[in-house]
Enzyme design. Sequence first.
Site, short mmCIF file in Angstrom:
data_model
loop_
_atom_site.label_atom_id
_atom_site.label_comp_id
_atom_site.label_asym_id
_atom_site.label_seq_id
_atom_site.Cartn_x
_atom_site.Cartn_y
_atom_site.Cartn_z
N THR A 9 0.89 -1.25 0.10
CA THR A 9 0.10 -0.08 0.12
C THR A 9 1.01 1.34 -0.08
OG1 THR A 9 -1.44 1.11 1.51
CG2 THR A 9 -0.27 -0.46 2.73
N ASP A 10 0.24 2.36 -0.46
CA ASP A 10 0.91 3.55 -0.50
C ASP A 10 1.11 4.08 1.01
OD1 ASP A 10 -1.78 4.29 -0.04
OD2 ASP A 10 -1.87 5.72 -1.51
N GLU A 11 0.27 3.56 1.85
CA GLU A 11 0.37 4.03 3.35
C GLU A 11 1.87 3.79 3.85
OE1 GLU A 11 -2.93 3.45 5.59
OE2 GLU A 11 -4.42 3.12 3.84
N TYR A 20 -1.17 -0.26 11.14
CA TYR A 20 -1.38 -0.95 9.93
C TYR A 20 -0.28 -0.69 8.93
CZ TYR A 20 -2.92 -1.56 4.97
OH TYR A 20 -3.29 -1.74 3.73
N LYS A 40 2.56 -3.13 7.33
CA LYS A 40 2.98 -3.27 5.66
C LYS A 40 4.10 -3.03 5.48
CE LYS A 40 0.15 -4.55 3.21
NZ LYS A 40 -0.37 -5.93 2.66
P1 NAD Z 1 -9.65 -7.06 3.08
O1 NAD Z 1 -9.45 -6.68 4.56
O2 NAD Z 1 -10.98 -6.73 2.28
O3 NAD Z 1 -9.30 -8.50 3.02
C1 NAD Z 1 -8.44 -9.20 3.34
C2 NAD Z 1 -8.57 -10.70 3.30
O4 NAD Z 1 -7.22 -11.59 3.86
C3 NAD Z 1 -9.91 -11.20 3.94
O5 NAD Z 1 -10.75 -12.01 3.24
C4 NAD Z 1 -9.40 -11.98 5.23
O6 NAD Z 1 -10.42 -12.78 5.59
C5 NAD Z 1 -7.95 -12.35 4.62
N1 NAD Z 1 -7.20 -12.66 5.83
C6 NAD Z 1 -6.86 -11.69 7.01
N2 NAD Z 1 -6.08 -12.50 7.90
C7 NAD Z 1 -5.84 -13.54 7.17
C8 NAD Z 1 -4.83 -14.58 7.58
N3 NAD Z 1 -4.23 -14.49 8.74
N4 NAD Z 1 -4.56 -15.71 6.77
C9 NAD Z 1 -5.43 -15.92 5.74
N5 NAD Z 1 -6.22 -15.10 5.21
C10 NAD Z 1 -6.27 -13.80 6.03
O7 NAD Z 1 -8.37 -6.43 2.22
P2 NAD Z 1 -8.29 -5.54 0.86
O8 NAD Z 1 -8.68 -4.25 0.87
O9 NAD Z 1 -8.95 -6.46 -0.01
O10 NAD Z 1 -6.82 -5.71 0.63
C11 NAD Z 1 -6.00 -6.70 0.25
C12 NAD Z 1 -4.50 -6.42 0.25
O11 NAD Z 1 -4.21 -5.08 -0.57
C13 NAD Z 1 -3.95 -6.04 1.57
O12 NAD Z 1 -2.81 -6.60 1.64
C14 NAD Z 1 -4.08 -4.63 1.93
O13 NAD Z 1 -2.92 -4.16 2.50
C15 NAD Z 1 -3.52 -4.16 0.31
N6 NAD Z 1 -4.05 -2.81 -0.29
C16 NAD Z 1 -5.29 -2.47 -0.01
C17 NAD Z 1 -5.67 -1.24 -0.44
C18 NAD Z 1 -7.02 -0.66 -0.41
O14 NAD Z 1 -7.58 0.39 -0.70
N7 NAD Z 1 -8.16 -1.70 0.38
C19 NAD Z 1 -5.07 -0.32 -1.06
C20 NAD Z 1 -3.63 -0.88 -1.42
C21 NAD Z 1 -3.17 -2.18 -0.83
#
Ligand code: NAD
Length: 356
Positions: free
Chosen positions: A125-127, A149, A153
């Site tokens: 993530t950009d964060e 968070y 990351k």
């Molecule tokens: P989300 O919270 O919607 O989904 C996360 C998924 O991971 C869920 O299905 C959860 O059940 C699963 N999970 C959590 N802990 C787990 C574990 N210990 N073992 C197996 N599965 C596990 O998150 P998202 O928004 O889909 O983000 C996905 C990825 O993208 C993350 O790594 C996040 O840091 C990154 N990201 C998200 C965004 C955003 O805007 N949402 C932006 C940039 C990067």
Amino acid sequence: MRILVTGGAGFIGSHFTRSLLDGRYVGLEDCEVTVVDKLTYASDRSSIPATHPRLTFVAGDVCDRRMLGDVVPGHDAVVHFAAESHVDRSIDDPTEFIETNVMGSHLLMAECVRSGVARVVHVSTDEVYGSIASGSWDERCLLEPNTPYAASKAASDCLVRAYWRTYDLDLSITRCANNYGPYQHVEKVIPKFVTSLLAGQDITLHGDGRAVREWLHVDDHCRAISLVLGKGRAGEIYNIGGDIELTNQALAERILQLHGAGWDRVRYVADRKVQDQRYSLDFRKVQEELGFEPQISFADGLAEVYAWYRDNRQRWAHLYPETASPVEPEERPEARRPAPVARTAAQRPSASSIAR
Ligand code: NAD
């Protein structure tokens, strides 16, 4: 080709999985997909098919070394989405964020090395960069995460990169802007604003509402990940940005307009303990090296997302138990004039001004 997707029942991972199963990515049309997901509160098992001839679903925790040892071998590639992802929850209690995001990434990479996985993409993530007042971060900028968070990351990014340098694991890291799209958990800002309005409640803005976020549709993010998976260079980081920066206030105004409501539906609440003021990515590297361009305009994407939550009330109505029957969009948009909002900066200054 066999691809393992961790976190494939979450918001972004499920979009990536559905796209793989729909054969939307060049060179991956016939791949076999294994999803490993712990099915935490943030997941939605129904966001991916219950059964599909090319899908295997494993309910498992990336911190479970034994499960990883059983499941990972035999896969050609791993795309690692699984994470605890909600900033507010990380401020309340960072523990699970460290366990899943740091320890889970470590155990997964270790198993990838052990079982000879040929290619890995770690989704970040950009964060991790912190907050930037002007200009945009490129991939060489300092990591200055401000929340548990973001720190978890950033730690996982460093650890994962070390698996490339130390153990020759062929991997790339992506760092993306804020995503939006269907199936996002209602705790995140866009679904929260939309469903609050649809449930007849006011929307709440943190602080003065002037924190700036960069937005990218989840479909564009996942396509960029597919490009990095196929053509990204080992050991490299790729920022994945959008083409729009908005204050949260400006975002609220756009959603109010889609709903046909006015500024009287907004309440200001105390800011988070830590609030990054602005995120902005310089993503020329993924554009120039891999030919990535966002394809979904924010106006189109936001209208689609609004319609999706409006048409899928059964997915979220239980989160508003006090609202017996969610109300319809308001009828007379002209009756309520939104208050003016801060800028909607779309211009992206060069990264050259940024201190590293
Ligand atoms: P989300 O919270 O919607 O989904 C996360 C998924 O991971 C869920 O299905 C959860 O059940 C699963 N999970 C959590 N802990 C787990 C574990 N210990 N073992 C197996 N599965 C596990 O998150 P998202 O928004 O889909 O983000 C996905 C990825 O993208 C993350 O790594 C996040 O840091 C990154 N990201 C998200 C965004 C955003 O805007 N949402 C932006 C940039 C990067």
